[in-house]
Scaffold this active site. Structure first.
Site, PDB file in Angstrom:
ATOM      1  N   TYR A  62       0.869  -1.176   0.000  1.00  0.00           N
ATOM      2  CA  TYR A  62       0.000   0.000   0.000  1.00  0.00           C
ATOM      3  C   TYR A  62       0.913   1.235   0.000  1.00  0.00           C
ATOM      4  O   TYR A  62       2.100   1.138  -0.323  1.00  0.00           O
ATOM      5  CB  TYR A  62      -0.890  -0.116   1.261  1.00  0.00           C
ATOM      6  CG  TYR A  62      -2.024   0.860   1.350  1.00  0.00           C
ATOM      7  CD1 TYR A  62      -3.016   0.904   0.363  1.00  0.00           C
ATOM      8  CD2 TYR A  62      -2.125   1.742   2.426  1.00  0.00           C
ATOM      9  CE1 TYR A  62      -4.063   1.805   0.460  1.00  0.00           C
ATOM     10  CE2 TYR A  62      -3.176   2.641   2.526  1.00  0.00           C
ATOM     11  CZ  TYR A  62      -4.136   2.664   1.534  1.00  0.00           C
ATOM     12  OH  TYR A  62      -5.174   3.553   1.630  1.00  0.00           O
ATOM     13  N   ARG A 121      -6.151  10.189 -10.853  1.00  0.00           N
ATOM     14  CA  ARG A 121      -5.485  10.870  -9.719  1.00  0.00           C
ATOM     15  C   ARG A 121      -5.005   9.807  -8.750  1.00  0.00           C
ATOM     16  O   ARG A 121      -5.628   9.537  -7.745  1.00  0.00           O
ATOM     17  CB  ARG A 121      -6.486  11.837  -9.066  1.00  0.00           C
ATOM     18  CG  ARG A 121      -5.836  12.830  -8.132  1.00  0.00           C
ATOM     19  CD  ARG A 121      -6.425  12.724  -6.733  1.00  0.00           C
ATOM     20  NE  ARG A 121      -5.871  11.587  -6.036  1.00  0.00           N
ATOM     21  CZ  ARG A 121      -6.411  10.983  -4.986  1.00  0.00           C
ATOM     22  NH1 ARG A 121      -7.555  11.359  -4.514  1.00  0.00           N
ATOM     23  NH2 ARG A 121      -5.838   9.946  -4.394  1.00  0.00           N
ATOM     24  N   LYS A 139      -5.779  -1.819  -2.401  1.00  0.00           N
ATOM     25  CA  LYS A 139      -6.918  -1.554  -1.506  1.00  0.00           C
ATOM     26  C   LYS A 139      -7.635  -2.866  -1.169  1.00  0.00           C
ATOM     27  O   LYS A 139      -8.019  -3.099  -0.024  1.00  0.00           O
ATOM     28  CB  LYS A 139      -7.907  -0.590  -2.169  1.00  0.00           C
ATOM     29  CG  LYS A 139      -7.365   0.813  -2.361  1.00  0.00           C
ATOM     30  CD  LYS A 139      -7.691   1.722  -1.178  1.00  0.00           C
ATOM     31  CE  LYS A 139      -7.028   3.077  -1.348  1.00  0.00           C
ATOM     32  NZ  LYS A 139      -7.214   3.963  -0.197  1.00  0.00           N
ATOM     33  N   GLU A 211     -12.299   4.907  -6.448  1.00  0.00           N
ATOM     34  CA  GLU A 211     -10.994   5.246  -5.882  1.00  0.00           C
ATOM     35  C   GLU A 211     -10.137   6.009  -6.886  1.00  0.00           C
ATOM     36  O   GLU A 211     -10.001   5.590  -8.040  1.00  0.00           O
ATOM     37  CB  GLU A 211     -10.276   3.939  -5.491  1.00  0.00           C
ATOM     38  CG  GLU A 211      -9.012   4.128  -4.704  1.00  0.00           C
ATOM     39  CD  GLU A 211      -9.272   4.568  -3.259  1.00  0.00           C
ATOM     40  OE1 GLU A 211     -10.145   3.982  -2.605  1.00  0.00           O
ATOM     41  OE2 GLU A 211      -8.585   5.503  -2.805  1.00  0.00           O
ATOM     42  N   ASP A 212      -9.553   7.085  -6.442  1.00  0.00           N
ATOM     43  CA  ASP A 212      -8.540   7.811  -7.207  1.00  0.00           C
ATOM     44  C   ASP A 212      -8.991   8.234  -8.609  1.00  0.00           C
ATOM     45  O   ASP A 212      -8.230   8.141  -9.577  1.00  0.00           O
ATOM     46  CB  ASP A 212      -7.218   7.020  -7.225  1.00  0.00           C
ATOM     47  CG  ASP A 212      -6.557   7.028  -5.844  1.00  0.00           C
ATOM     48  OD1 ASP A 212      -7.184   7.489  -4.866  1.00  0.00           O
ATOM     49  OD2 ASP A 212      -5.406   6.570  -5.726  1.00  0.00           O
ATOM     50  N   ASP A 234     -14.015   6.497  -1.709  1.00  0.00           N
ATOM     51  CA  ASP A 234     -13.086   6.386  -0.585  1.00  0.00           C
ATOM     52  C   ASP A 234     -12.323   7.678  -0.334  1.00  0.00           C
ATOM     53  O   ASP A 234     -12.074   8.050   0.817  1.00  0.00           O
ATOM     54  CB  ASP A 234     -12.109   5.253  -0.914  1.00  0.00           C
ATOM     55  CG  ASP A 234     -11.209   4.906   0.242  1.00  0.00           C
ATOM     56  OD1 ASP A 234     -11.678   4.942   1.385  1.00  0.00           O
ATOM     57  OD2 ASP A 234     -10.032   4.585  -0.011  1.00  0.00           O
ATOM     58  N   ASP A 235     -11.946   8.380  -1.392  1.00  0.00           N
ATOM     59  CA  ASP A 235     -11.145   9.601  -1.221  1.00  0.00           C
ATOM     60  C   ASP A 235     -11.971  10.730  -0.617  1.00  0.00           C
ATOM     61  O   ASP A 235     -11.461  11.535   0.151  1.00  0.00           O
ATOM     62  CB  ASP A 235     -10.553  10.021  -2.570  1.00  0.00           C
ATOM     63  CG  ASP A 235      -9.684   8.922  -3.124  1.00  0.00           C
ATOM     64  OD1 ASP A 235      -8.668   8.593  -2.497  1.00  0.00           O
ATOM     65  OD2 ASP A 235     -10.050   8.336  -4.173  1.00  0.00           O
ATOM     66  N   ASN A 382      -0.393  11.767   0.014  1.00  0.00           N
ATOM     67  CA  ASN A 382       0.360  10.544  -0.299  1.00  0.00           C
ATOM     68  C   ASN A 382       0.971  10.648  -1.681  1.00  0.00           C
ATOM     69  O   ASN A 382       0.450  11.388  -2.520  1.00  0.00           O
ATOM     70  CB  ASN A 382      -0.589   9.337  -0.268  1.00  0.00           C
ATOM     71  CG  ASN A 382      -1.152   9.105   1.110  1.00  0.00           C
ATOM     72  OD1 ASN A 382      -0.445   9.154   2.100  1.00  0.00           O
ATOM     73  ND2 ASN A 382      -2.456   8.865   1.180  1.00  0.00           N
TER      74      ASN A 382
HETATM   75  N1  LIG Z   1      -4.564  10.183   3.869  1.00  0.00           N
HETATM   76  C1  LIG Z   1      -5.556   9.723   3.136  1.00  0.00           C
HETATM   77  O1  LIG Z   1      -6.273   8.784   3.519  1.00  0.00           O
HETATM   78  C2  LIG Z   1      -5.840  10.347   1.819  1.00  0.00           C
HETATM   79  C3  LIG Z   1      -4.964  11.224   1.265  1.00  0.00           C
HETATM   80  N2  LIG Z   1      -5.251  11.803   0.065  1.00  0.00           N
HETATM   81  C4  LIG Z   1      -4.213  12.640  -0.530  1.00  0.00           C
HETATM   82  O2  LIG Z   1      -4.649  13.960  -0.641  1.00  0.00           O
HETATM   83  C5  LIG Z   1      -4.083  14.544  -1.796  1.00  0.00           C
HETATM   84  C6  LIG Z   1      -5.184  15.224  -2.591  1.00  0.00           C
HETATM   85  O3  LIG Z   1      -6.149  14.286  -2.985  1.00  0.00           O
HETATM   86  P1  LIG Z   1      -7.568  14.764  -3.554  1.00  0.00           P
HETATM   87  O4  LIG Z   1      -8.212  15.715  -2.638  1.00  0.00           O
HETATM   88  O5  LIG Z   1      -8.318  13.572  -3.915  1.00  0.00           O
HETATM   89  O6  LIG Z   1      -7.089  15.512  -4.881  1.00  0.00           O
HETATM   90  P2  LIG Z   1      -7.839  16.605  -5.702  1.00  0.00           P
HETATM   91  O7  LIG Z   1      -7.146  16.685  -6.996  1.00  0.00           O
HETATM   92  O8  LIG Z   1      -9.292  16.361  -5.670  1.00  0.00           O
HETATM   93  O9  LIG Z   1      -7.560  17.965  -4.858  1.00  0.00           O
HETATM   94  C7  LIG Z   1      -6.311  18.560  -4.729  1.00  0.00           C
HETATM   95  C8  LIG Z   1      -6.513  19.936  -4.151  1.00  0.00           C
HETATM   96  O10 LIG Z   1      -5.252  20.527  -3.870  1.00  0.00           O
HETATM   97  C9  LIG Z   1      -5.263  21.835  -4.385  1.00  0.00           C
HETATM   98  N3  LIG Z   1      -3.928  22.307  -4.710  1.00  0.00           N
HETATM   99  C10 LIG Z   1      -3.136  21.998  -5.750  1.00  0.00           C
HETATM  100  N4  LIG Z   1      -2.006  22.701  -5.711  1.00  0.00           N
HETATM  101  C11 LIG Z   1      -2.082  23.495  -4.614  1.00  0.00           C
HETATM  102  C12 LIG Z   1      -1.232  24.475  -4.051  1.00  0.00           C
HETATM  103  N5  LIG Z   1      -0.065  24.775  -4.592  1.00  0.00           N
HETATM  104  N6  LIG Z   1      -1.643  25.083  -2.927  1.00  0.00           N
HETATM  105  C13 LIG Z   1      -2.826  24.793  -2.362  1.00  0.00           C
HETATM  106  N7  LIG Z   1      -3.675  23.869  -2.862  1.00  0.00           N
HETATM  107  C14 LIG Z   1      -3.299  23.246  -3.982  1.00  0.00           C
HETATM  108  C15 LIG Z   1      -6.126  21.769  -5.622  1.00  0.00           C
HETATM  109  O11 LIG Z   1      -6.535  23.071  -5.981  1.00  0.00           O
HETATM  110  P3  LIG Z   1      -7.567  23.361  -7.197  1.00  0.00           P
HETATM  111  O12 LIG Z   1      -8.905  22.937  -6.657  1.00  0.00           O
HETATM  112  O13 LIG Z   1      -7.456  24.829  -7.368  1.00  0.00           O
HETATM  113  O14 LIG Z   1      -7.114  22.555  -8.345  1.00  0.00           O
HETATM  114  C16 LIG Z   1      -7.254  20.887  -5.096  1.00  0.00           C
HETATM  115  O15 LIG Z   1      -8.203  21.648  -4.407  1.00  0.00           O
HETATM  116  C17 LIG Z   1      -3.360  13.421  -2.536  1.00  0.00           C
HETATM  117  O16 LIG Z   1      -1.988  13.499  -2.270  1.00  0.00           O
HETATM  118  C18 LIG Z   1      -3.902  12.168  -1.931  1.00  0.00           C
HETATM  119  O17 LIG Z   1      -2.950  11.132  -1.879  1.00  0.00           O
HETATM  120  C19 LIG Z   1      -6.421  11.583  -0.601  1.00  0.00           C
HETATM  121  C20 LIG Z   1      -7.332  10.706  -0.086  1.00  0.00           C
HETATM  122  C21 LIG Z   1      -7.073   9.984   1.132  1.00  0.00           C
HETATM  123  C1  LIG Z   2      -5.097   6.968   0.726  1.00  0.00           C
HETATM  124  C2  LIG Z   2      -5.751   7.328  -0.505  1.00  0.00           C
HETATM  125  O1  LIG Z   2      -6.829   6.837  -0.799  1.00  0.00           O
HETATM  126  C3  LIG Z   2      -5.138   8.280  -1.393  1.00  0.00           C
HETATM  127  O2  LIG Z   2      -4.106   8.852  -1.058  1.00  0.00           O
HETATM  128  O3  LIG Z   2      -5.690   8.486  -2.472  1.00  0.00           O
HETATM  129 MG   LIG Z   3      -7.293   7.097  -2.847  1.00  0.00          MG
END
Ligand SMILES: NC(=O)C1=CN([C@@H]2O[C@H](COP(=O)(O)OP(=O)(O)OC[C@H]3O[C@@H](n4cnc5c(N)ncnc54)[C@H](OP(=O)(O)O)[C@@H]3O)[C@@H](O)[C@H]2O)C=CC1
Ligand SMILES: CC(=O)C(=O)O
Ligand SMILES: [Mg+2]
Length: 541
Positions: A62, A121, A139, A211-212, A234-235, A382
């Site tokens: 993972y 993503r 997963k 997912e993703d 999940d995200d 991540n």
């Molecule tokens: N710990 C966990 O369980 C999980 C962790 N994650 C992690 O979270 C991260 C984001 O995932 P997710 O939300 O799905 O992705 P998205 O693509 O949906 O969202 C990313 C966000 O980050 C913003 N962003 C990009 N660049 C910048 C910057 N320079 N400054 C501030 N904000 C910025 C984007 O802005 P804009 O909207 O303007 O494009 C967007 O709002 C990934 O790394 C993922 O691995 C995700 C799910 C679970």
């Molecule tokens: C953990 C997870 O689902 C992610 O980083 O997308």
């Molecule tokens: Mg994910």
């Protein structure tokens, strides 16, 4: 004879052999490849190794290693000529009209749990196209190892609609469709046909975990199917549940109630908005205020800066999911940088879900620690290379006072004595850090989705609700004990994940009976019934 070696080596011994071979490998990717081979040839051995050594092996199957494996997926791909349980199923754009026939190629017929991605993503690594298959496989391995879902009933799927990743398109080994992503009607038709084919073939209770996906599709797909199918994202939702659990549990260190926090998010996408929405729902549920009222204590920063009313008024077309967070901000308050936002909004919790590393700078963390005795600093992006800051940085820059959690695992941190400030804790905090050791908890949806899935599958639920996410969060928070809090962790140890999953599953199944979505007759003792359905890798010839 059986044609097998004469000595009957017990699974435990085989598994310890695997572990010692694993430790001999020179890189994490080598370890990943070695374990994939075992998963293909001896499923019980693979799961025994994972179940019994979850803290050591999970980072290989993972996050973070799975991220690297996805980036190299086409190079390391050696799967059989027909779909196998461990290598998953690819549903391509060309399969439009015959998705059901593609599902027929999969060896398992009794499928109860699907994880599907379109690879747009993958973690914080962007578009990986068909190489994203590593994620559904990883997963689902956790579903089986961490919640005892029977491996014979799981199905990893990549919906391959092309990729915008130029490196993939140029790579001669790339296993996916060599074209730009389909964004039009055909995309929606393919997803629709898949969801319908799954229901038709495996029944209304077959769980689909999205997912993703990229966020232009993730929110839409969830809204479209949430009320009519057994699915969740999940995200958006699983992440929300695990983070809410960590915030609830953190009260044991900070003395601060969920409702009294002010939240600042870096990232306003799936994870950011998903977490924010569940926090608002939880506060509303606790206090009786409206969800919109609760949202006022949550601010989001995206790639263009602080999400605010002013941006809407200036004519910017913000994504639908950000609109509930376009709060009015005093026009002369500085908000250009994250540090400005910390100063202006004075958050008690800073949550990183931006996939942009090093954004929680020393100045930002120090400011959080100047403002609050025990600020929450969650760097959730991540894989590890994308984390907003490291555990060591967060603890050192806050004098050991912050409550830290991360998306990918960080090793324990030993702070030097002079770096620990004595002013930690508030007078309400039932517990205060006493030692110089911090064991950061992993704020990763892996803590909840296996248990949620087990509850849904065991009760035959036909829907997954936001309430399930809230219930899972509260259940997980209760599993965080003072022995965890005293090391600074707001999550229970991963070694107890099967017990934790059973408890989450029981609570989620109970909710399915209450909401009337369960289709399995309610057993007298729900928890023992669910426990009796759990898969244990036992081996045997
Ligand atoms: N710990 C966990 O369980 C999980 C962790 N994650 C992690 O979270 C991260 C984001 O995932 P997710 O939300 O799905 O992705 P998205 O693509 O949906 O969202 C990313 C966000 O980050 C913003 N962003 C990009 N660049 C910048 C910057 N320079 N400054 C501030 N904000 C910025 C984007 O802005 P804009 O909207 O303007 O494009 C967007 O709002 C990934 O790394 C993922 O691995 C995700 C799910 C679970
Ligand atoms: C953990 C997870 O689902 C992610 O980083 O997308
Ligand atoms: Mg994910």
């Amino acid at each position: 004879g059986t044609g097998l070696p004469s000595s009957d080596i017990p699974l435990k011994l085989q598994s310890s052999r695997v572990l010692s071979n694993l430790r001999d490998k020179s890189s994490d990717l080598e370890k990943y490849i070695y374990l994939r081979g075992i998963a293909e040839s001896n499923e019980d051995l693979y799961f025994a190794t994972l179940v019994n050594n979850v803290e050591e092996v999970m980072p290989i199957v993972y996050t973070p290693t799975v991220g690297q494996a996805c980036q190299k997926f086409s190079q390391i791909y050696t799967a059989p000529l027909s779909p196998s349980r461990s290598s998953g199923l690819f549903v391509n754009l060309a399969d439009l009209g015959s998705v059901a026939a593609v599902l027929d190629t999969y060896p398992s017929k009794d499928v109860k749990c699907i994880v599907v991605t379109d690879g747009e993503r993958i973690l914080g690594l962007g578009d990986q196209g068909a190489n994203g298959m590593g994620i559904p496989i990883g997963k689902l391995a956790l579903y089986c190892a961490c919640a005892g879902i029977d491996p014979k009933t799981v199905l990893p799927i990549v919906v391959d609609v092309g990729t915008n990743n130029e490196d993939n398109l140029k790579d001669e080994h790339y296993i996916g469709l060599r074209r730009k992503r389909e964004r039009g009607e055909k995309y929606d038709q393919l997803i629709d046909e898949l969801v319908e084919a799954v229901k038709e073939k495996y029944g209304e209770s077959c769980l689909i975990q999205f997912e993703d996906f990229g966020n232009s599709n993730a929110f839409r797909i969830l809204e479209k199917y949430q009320e009519t199918s057994c699915c969740f994202n999940d995200d958006i939702q699983g992440t929300a549940s695990v983070v809410l659990a960590g915030i609830i549990a953190s009260k044991g260190i900070t003395g601060v109630d969920l409702k009294d926090h002010r939240f600042l998010f870096l990232g306003a996408g799936e994870a950011g908005v998903g977490i924010a929405n569940l926090i608002a729902y939880a506060i509303s549920d606790e206090t009786g205020c409206s969800v919109d009222e609760a949202r006022k204590q949550i601010h989001l920063v995206d790639s263009k800066g602080l999400v605010s009313e002013a941006r809407v008024k200036s004519g910017e077309k913000l994504a639908h999911h950000k609109l509930p967070y376009t709060h009015p901000i005093c026009t002369d308050a500085p908000t250009s940088t994250l540090l400005d936002c910390v100063n202006t909004l004075n958050p008690t919790a800073l949550i990183g879900v931006s996939a942009i590393p090093n954004t929680f700078t020393q100045e930002v963390v120090e400011q959080m620690a100047n403002n609050h005795a025990n600020p929450l600093i969650f760097a959730l992006s991540n894989p590890t290379s994308k984390a907003e800051c490291t555990a060591e940085q967060a603890y050192n820059w806050s004098g050991g006072r912050c409550v830290f959690a991360s998306g990918s695992p960080f090793a324990k941190v030993e702070l030097s004595k002079e770096n620990i400030q004595t002013t930690w804790g508030t007078k309400n905090a039932p517990f205060r850090h006493r030692s110089n050791v911090r064991i950061p908890g992993q704020g990763n949806n892996a803590y909840v989705f296996p248990g949620i899935g087990l509850g849904v599958i065991a009760s035959g639920a036909t829907r997954v609700s936001d309430k399930d996410m809230l219930i899972a969060a509260r259940t997980l928070a209760k599993e965080c004990k003072s022995s965890d809090l005293c090391n600074g962790s707001v999550y229970p140890p991963l070694s107890s994940i099967r017990d934790v999953s059973l408890k989450i599953a029981t609570a989620v199944a109970e909710n399915a009976y209450e909401e009337g979505t369960a289709t399995v007759d309610r057993p007298k003792n729900l928890q023992s019934y669910i426990q009796s359905t759990m898969y244990h890798p036992t081996g045997g010839k």
